[in-house]
Scaffold this motif. Structure first.
Motif, PDB file in Angstrom:
ATOM      1  N   LEU A 280       0.844  -1.205   0.000  1.00  0.00           N
ATOM      2  CA  LEU A 280       0.000   0.000   0.000  1.00  0.00           C
ATOM      3  C   LEU A 280       0.868   1.239   0.000  1.00  0.00           C
ATOM      4  CD1 LEU A 280      -2.747  -0.733   2.685  1.00  0.00           C
ATOM      5  CD2 LEU A 280      -2.991  -0.778   0.199  1.00  0.00           C
ATOM      6  N   GLU A 281       1.955   1.171   0.735  1.00  0.00           N
ATOM      7  CA  GLU A 281       2.829   2.338   0.851  1.00  0.00           C
ATOM      8  C   GLU A 281       4.152   1.932   1.468  1.00  0.00           C
ATOM      9  OE1 GLU A 281       1.833   5.185   3.818  1.00  0.00           O
ATOM     10  OE2 GLU A 281       1.410   3.673   5.319  1.00  0.00           O
ATOM     11  N   PHE A 282       5.133   2.804   1.301  1.00  0.00           N
ATOM     12  CA  PHE A 282       6.379   2.686   2.046  1.00  0.00           C
ATOM     13  C   PHE A 282       6.457   3.840   3.030  1.00  0.00           C
ATOM     14  CE2 PHE A 282       8.504   0.363  -1.620  1.00  0.00           C
ATOM     15  CZ  PHE A 282       8.709  -0.808  -0.897  1.00  0.00           C
ATOM     16  N   ASN A 283       6.959   3.537   4.230  1.00  0.00           N
ATOM     17  CA  ASN A 283       7.390   4.584   5.145  1.00  0.00           C
ATOM     18  C   ASN A 283       8.898   4.447   5.273  1.00  0.00           C
ATOM     19  OD1 ASN A 283       4.730   5.614   5.851  1.00  0.00           O
ATOM     20  ND2 ASN A 283       4.456   3.667   6.893  1.00  0.00           N
ATOM     21  N   VAL A 284       9.560   5.527   5.599  1.00  0.00           N
ATOM     22  CA  VAL A 284      11.027   5.514   5.608  1.00  0.00           C
ATOM     23  C   VAL A 284      11.569   5.590   7.031  1.00  0.00           C
ATOM     24  CG1 VAL A 284      11.160   6.511   3.309  1.00  0.00           C
ATOM     25  CG2 VAL A 284      11.171   8.030   5.304  1.00  0.00           C
ATOM     26  N   ARG A 285      10.801   5.039   7.959  1.00  0.00           N
ATOM     27  CA  ARG A 285      11.093   5.158   9.392  1.00  0.00           C
ATOM     28  C   ARG A 285      10.348   4.041  10.087  1.00  0.00           C
ATOM     29  NH1 ARG A 285       5.958   5.793  10.707  1.00  0.00           N
ATOM     30  NH2 ARG A 285       4.735   6.679   9.029  1.00  0.00           N
ATOM     31  N   PHE A 286      10.651   3.865  11.362  1.00  0.00           N
ATOM     32  CA  PHE A 286       9.935   2.863  12.139  1.00  0.00           C
ATOM     33  C   PHE A 286       8.492   3.317  12.382  1.00  0.00           C
ATOM     34  CE2 PHE A 286      14.305   1.876  13.529  1.00  0.00           C
ATOM     35  CZ  PHE A 286      14.301   0.508  13.308  1.00  0.00           C
ATOM     36  N   GLY A 287       7.576   2.350  12.411  1.00  0.00           N
ATOM     37  CA  GLY A 287       6.180   2.656  12.710  1.00  0.00           C
ATOM     38  C   GLY A 287       5.976   2.925  14.188  1.00  0.00           C
ATOM     39  N   ASP A 288       4.931   3.639  14.469  1.00  0.00           N
ATOM     40  CA  ASP A 288       4.525   3.919  15.826  1.00  0.00           C
ATOM     41  C   ASP A 288       3.023   3.660  15.867  1.00  0.00           C
ATOM     42  OD1 ASP A 288       4.392   4.790  18.403  1.00  0.00           O
ATOM     43  OD2 ASP A 288       5.189   6.798  18.020  1.00  0.00           O
ATOM     44  N   PRO A 289       2.538   2.630  16.515  1.00  0.00           N
ATOM     45  CA  PRO A 289       3.088   1.895  17.658  1.00  0.00           C
ATOM     46  C   PRO A 289       3.933   0.652  17.364  1.00  0.00           C
ATOM     47  CG  PRO A 289       0.818   1.221  17.342  1.00  0.00           C
ATOM     48  CD  PRO A 289       1.112   2.253  16.286  1.00  0.00           C
ATOM     49  N   GLU A 290       4.179   0.290  16.112  1.00  0.00           N
ATOM     50  CA  GLU A 290       4.870  -0.975  15.845  1.00  0.00           C
ATOM     51  C   GLU A 290       6.212  -1.103  16.570  1.00  0.00           C
ATOM     52  OE1 GLU A 290       3.258   0.844  13.627  1.00  0.00           O
ATOM     53  OE2 GLU A 290       2.486  -0.338  11.947  1.00  0.00           O
ATOM     54  N   THR A 291       6.981   0.002  16.635  1.00  0.00           N
ATOM     55  CA  THR A 291       8.324  -0.077  17.228  1.00  0.00           C
ATOM     56  C   THR A 291       8.309  -0.647  18.645  1.00  0.00           C
ATOM     57  OG1 THR A 291       8.887   1.818  15.898  1.00  0.00           O
ATOM     58  CG2 THR A 291      10.428   1.264  17.634  1.00  0.00           C
ATOM     59  N   GLY A 292       7.261  -0.301  19.387  1.00  0.00           N
ATOM     60  CA  GLY A 292       7.159  -0.798  20.763  1.00  0.00           C
ATOM     61  C   GLY A 292       7.163  -2.312  20.844  1.00  0.00           C
ATOM     62  N   VAL A 293       6.637  -2.988  19.815  1.00  0.00           N
ATOM     63  CA  VAL A 293       6.650  -4.453  19.828  1.00  0.00           C
ATOM     64  C   VAL A 293       7.858  -5.024  19.073  1.00  0.00           C
ATOM     65  CG1 VAL A 293       4.165  -4.641  20.180  1.00  0.00           C
ATOM     66  CG2 VAL A 293       5.063  -4.739  17.854  1.00  0.00           C
ATOM     67  N   LEU A 294       8.449  -4.248  18.181  1.00  0.00           N
ATOM     68  CA  LEU A 294       9.612  -4.757  17.442  1.00  0.00           C
ATOM     69  C   LEU A 294      10.866  -4.743  18.312  1.00  0.00           C
ATOM     70  CD1 LEU A 294       9.026  -3.112  13.946  1.00  0.00           C
ATOM     71  CD2 LEU A 294       8.484  -5.446  14.686  1.00  0.00           C
ATOM     72  N   VAL A 295      10.993  -3.716  19.137  1.00  0.00           N
ATOM     73  CA  VAL A 295      12.211  -3.590  19.956  1.00  0.00           C
ATOM     74  C   VAL A 295      12.459  -4.834  20.813  1.00  0.00           C
ATOM     75  CG1 VAL A 295      13.190  -2.343  21.936  1.00  0.00           C
ATOM     76  CG2 VAL A 295      12.503  -1.090  19.878  1.00  0.00           C
ATOM     77  N   PRO A 296      11.440  -5.346  21.537  1.00  0.00           N
ATOM     78  CA  PRO A 296      11.747  -6.544  22.354  1.00  0.00           C
ATOM     79  C   PRO A 296      11.901  -7.823  21.541  1.00  0.00           C
ATOM     80  CG  PRO A 296       9.473  -5.820  22.709  1.00  0.00           C
ATOM     81  CD  PRO A 296      10.110  -4.798  21.833  1.00  0.00           C
ATOM     82  N   LEU A 297      11.636  -7.796  20.243  1.00  0.00           N
ATOM     83  CA  LEU A 297      11.708  -9.031  19.452  1.00  0.00           C
ATOM     84  C   LEU A 297      13.040  -9.218  18.732  1.00  0.00           C
ATOM     85  CD1 LEU A 297       8.060  -9.220  18.026  1.00  0.00           C
ATOM     86  CD2 LEU A 297       9.028 -10.300  20.066  1.00  0.00           C
ATOM     87  N   LEU A 298      14.034  -8.398  19.083  1.00  0.00           N
ATOM     88  CA  LEU A 298      15.379  -8.604  18.529  1.00  0.00           C
ATOM     89  C   LEU A 298      16.242  -9.266  19.592  1.00  0.00           C
ATOM     90  CD1 LEU A 298      17.398  -7.901  16.130  1.00  0.00           C
ATOM     91  CD2 LEU A 298      18.131  -6.004  17.577  1.00  0.00           C
ATOM     92  N   ASP A 299      16.864 -10.395  19.229  1.00  0.00           N
ATOM     93  CA  ASP A 299      17.891 -10.985  20.088  1.00  0.00           C
ATOM     94  C   ASP A 299      19.206 -10.439  19.571  1.00  0.00           C
ATOM     95  OD1 ASP A 299      16.461 -12.511  21.860  1.00  0.00           O
ATOM     96  OD2 ASP A 299      16.509 -14.322  20.627  1.00  0.00           O
ATOM     97  N   GLY A 300      19.694  -9.417  20.213  1.00  0.00           N
ATOM     98  CA  GLY A 300      20.915  -8.794  19.725  1.00  0.00           C
ATOM     99  C   GLY A 300      20.923  -7.338  20.140  1.00  0.00           C
ATOM    100  N   SER A 301      21.914  -6.631  19.651  1.00  0.00           N
ATOM    101  CA  SER A 301      22.137  -5.262  20.090  1.00  0.00           C
ATOM    102  C   SER A 301      21.459  -4.259  19.141  1.00  0.00           C
ATOM    103  CB  SER A 301      23.645  -5.006  20.118  1.00  0.00           C
ATOM    104  OG  SER A 301      23.918  -3.635  19.945  1.00  0.00           O
TER     105      SER A 301
END
Ligand code: AMP
Ligand code: GLY
Length: 419
Positions: A280-301
């Protein structure tokens, strides 16, 4: 310790600041009451490129992470990179992907990405003729940035013509509506697909899903997003891999060929039906509220991920996506998304256990408490081994927080939980 400056003031920036603060000293410009407790807030507007560049220089910043789209379209990354300061985010030219929908559609077409059929208009009378002769539901989009309000999914010809009147003639979004994109209506379920890019390579984060309407059951007006969860089963791993091959890599190749290799977060808004996805579209940044759930789903730095993307060395990044699930609930102000009331005192923040509270529209009150300053006030994020687990934690925590007129949806994640 590395020194990082995060630009922005929402829950997205708070989520990133919390993750970065585990391994870096963090500043946030301008930040909110939440970022003040894991970082140092700088009283600088995120639109003031010069002031941000100066603050980055003075504080000997190793990496600037730009949250919102507006500073990116204003060329903040160009300003920083010119001065030798590594920055996470695309240049002004890269940000056109979000700043101009006609440009985005052109790139999608050149990359051969599946997307809605479309036409572009600079003249309202030609747009009207097109809409009248099409005689079917159409989507009318202001070409430029319109704070998320520039899209009308018109069920009737009259509605589409009214959108042309508002955007092109009355210019309710200013110059953003001088040009419009008119496209076919796609059916299905929406999902968000975020990848972190270093110009050549992409690191995919788990697919997630936002909830755009204010009320349960996707009723009521659109908002900036009332909650999110990930991974979203509507985009299973095989589809995500297919999207890397058919959407992300061809798009990165087109941008590179055009001389604008993309560094930063590329966020594809998808419409998924019968296992097939259209962009549908591209955004060139992290989504909000998506970032709140993406941050804890990375195993790493997170520092390593964003720094390697900014410096073109994602190949050496060692993190992986975790097997956990995360779910966030937005707590919004009285009146949101229309006439928002502010200045309500927030109670119960100290009672939250087993969940992360991200601040968005908050400020430290004169007497020391925290008060509301905007539409979306807080995000409560639960993480667990299953989506049920994550939801249970998030809702238990949200139940502890109170402020006058607080609104939240009771059905975040319901589509996935039903599956
Ligand atoms: P956009 O900013 O282009 O993502 O559009 C905002 C919202 O409008 C999307 O999240 C969808 O809900 C809706 N939308 C945009 N384009 C279409 C389309 N072609 N068909 C159906 N809905 C759309
Ligand atoms: N959650 C949608 C966006 O950030 O644009």
């Amino acid at each position: 310790m590395p020194r990082v400056l995060v630009v922005g003031q929402g829950a997205r920036e708070h989520a990133l600041a919390i993750a970065l603060a585990k391994e870096a000293t963090v500043w946030v410009a301008p930040g909110n009451a939440g970022t003040a407790s894991c970082a140092s807030n700088l009283p600088i507007s995120s639109f003031d490129n010069e002031a941000i560049a100066a603050a980055a220089y003075v504080n000997q910043i190793d990496l600037v992470v730009v949250g919102p789209e507006m500073p990116l379209t204003l060329g903040l990354v160009d300003t920083l990179v010119t001065r030798g300061i590594p920055a996470f985010g695309p240049t002004r030219e890269g940000a056109r992907l979000e700043g101009s929908k006609s440009y985005m559609k052109e790139v999608l077409r050149e990359a051969g990405v599946k997307s809605a059929a479309f036409a572009v208009f600079d003249d309202p009378s030609i747009a009207r003729d097109y809409i009248i002769s099409a005689a079917r539901p159409l989507v009318v989009k202001a070409d430029g940035l319109a704070a998320g309000k520039g899209v009308v999914v018109a069920q009737s010809t009259a509605e589409a013509l009214e959108a042309i009147e508002q955007m092109m003639v009355k210019r309710v979004f200013g110059e953003a509506g001088a040009r419009v994109v008119v496209e076919e209506v796609l059916a299905g379920e929406e999902a968000s697909f975020h990848v972190v890019c270093d110009g050549d390579r992409a690191f995919a984060l788990p697919p997630s899903q936002d909830h755009k309407r204010i009320f349960d059951g996707d009723k009521g007006p659109n908002t900036g997003g009332m909650g999110a969860y990930g991974p979203a089963p509507i985009v299973p791993p095989a589809l995500a891999e297919h999207l890397i091959d058919t959407v992300i890599e061809p798009t990165l190749a087109v941008l590179k060929r055009r001389g604008h290799a993309f560094k930063g977060c590329l966020f594809a808004g998808l419409m998924v039906q019968n296992g097939e996805a259209h962009v549908l579209e591209f955004n060139v940044r992290f989504g909000d509220p998506e970032t709140g759930v993406l941050v804890p789903l990375l195993d790493g730095s997170w520092f390593e991920l964003l720094h390697s993307a900014a410096t073109g060395s994602l190949a050496s990044f060692k993190g992986t996506v975790s097997n956990s699930h995360a779910l966030s609930i937005v707590l919004a102000s009285h009146g949101y998304p229309a006439q928002v009331r502010t200045g309500d005192l927030i109670h119960g923040l100290d009672e939250v256990v087993d969940a992360t509270v991200l601040h968005a529209g908050t400020r430290v009150h004169a007497d020391g408490g925290v008060e509301t300053t905007g539409g979306r006030v807080l995000n409560v994020v639960g993480v667990g081994e299953s989506l049920e687990d994550a939801a249970r934690r998030a809702y238990a925590a949200a139940g502890k927080i109170r402020f006058e007129g607080m609104q939240l949806r009771g059905d975040i994640g319901a589509r996935a939980l039903r599956r």
